[in-house]
Design an enzyme around this catalytic site. Sequence first.
Site, short mmCIF file in Angstrom:
data_model
loop_
_atom_site.label_atom_id
_atom_site.label_comp_id
_atom_site.label_asym_id
_atom_site.label_seq_id
_atom_site.Cartn_x
_atom_site.Cartn_y
_atom_site.Cartn_z
N PRO A 252 0.79 -1.23 0.00
CA PRO A 252 0.00 0.00 0.00
C PRO A 252 0.83 1.28 0.00
CG PRO A 252 -0.12 -1.11 2.12
CD PRO A 252 0.53 -2.06 1.17
N ASN A 253 0.30 2.25 -0.73
CA ASN A 253 0.86 3.61 -0.84
C ASN A 253 2.13 3.70 -1.69
OD1 ASN A 253 -1.14 4.90 0.85
ND2 ASN A 253 -0.21 3.80 2.55
N ARG B 126 5.38 10.95 -2.53
CA ARG B 126 5.09 10.65 -1.12
C ARG B 126 6.35 10.81 -0.27
NH1 ARG B 126 4.81 4.55 1.25
NH2 ARG B 126 4.06 5.09 3.32
N TYR C 192 11.37 8.50 1.16
CA TYR C 192 11.26 7.43 0.15
C TYR C 192 11.92 7.76 -1.19
CZ TYR C 192 7.93 5.58 3.51
OH TYR C 192 7.35 5.09 4.65
N ASN D 99 7.98 -5.68 -1.15
CA ASN D 99 7.94 -4.58 -0.21
C ASN D 99 6.49 -4.49 0.23
OD1 ASN D 99 7.94 -2.26 1.27
ND2 ASN D 99 8.91 -0.96 -0.28
N ALA E 187 3.31 -0.87 4.68
CA ALA E 187 2.76 -0.87 6.04
C ALA E 187 2.30 -2.26 6.47
CB ALA E 187 1.61 0.12 6.14
N GLU F 201 12.54 -9.74 1.36
CA GLU F 201 11.80 -8.56 1.82
C GLU F 201 12.66 -7.32 1.60
OE1 GLU F 201 11.08 -8.80 6.02
OE2 GLU F 201 10.28 -6.76 6.13
N HIS G 83 12.83 -2.83 1.74
CA HIS G 83 12.27 -1.54 2.13
C HIS G 83 13.16 -0.43 1.61
CE1 HIS G 83 9.40 -3.49 4.73
NE2 HIS G 83 10.39 -4.26 5.13
N ARG H 88 13.60 4.20 12.15
CA ARG H 88 12.37 4.99 12.16
C ARG H 88 11.53 4.67 13.41
NH1 ARG H 88 9.51 4.67 6.63
NH2 ARG H 88 8.46 6.47 7.56
#
Length: 153
Positions: free
Chosen positions: A16-17, A24, A29, A80, A83, A104, A106, A113
């Site tokens: 998502p996003n 964004r 990012y 990825n 969230a 995985e 990111h 963070r």
Amino acid sequence: MSENLGSVSILVLHGPNLNLLGKREPGIYGLTNLEEINRLLEQEGEVLQAKITALQSNHEGILVDAIQNAPEQHQGILINAAAYTHTSVAIRDAISAVKLPTVEVHLSNIYRREEFRHHSFIAPVAIGQISGFGADSYLLGLQALVRHLRAAV
Ligand code: DQA
């Protein structure tokens, strides 16, 4: 160890996003948008002899469906989960069920963070995780996954 130099097919999943990449929170990012990331992955795929199929969804069930169907066409998953990384037992269980080698990734370093980002439900069912290198996380993840697949055969 023997090496399989034949072509492999990799499913790339963006959660998502990530469709908003480029606009964004670019300080976190970066400015590279999702289309560019997919293009870079395809270019790297040509070098590695890996076919790339990319899907982005804001919906958990669509990602679960894609993981469940992946073994029909693909040998590995690069994900990825965004969230959903920090919330989704369903995505973790799907990866665990299909048993396809999964890496995985990111863009940001999730451990630098907020604390809620420090836990990944995906990490224990992935062969590894790459976090913090911006768009390069995807390329490094693809390289690692393809090397793993070639070494495993
Ligand atoms: C992310 C990190 C997640 O915590 C966040 O929810 C994202 C993107 C990353 O690529 O850095 O949406 O997965």
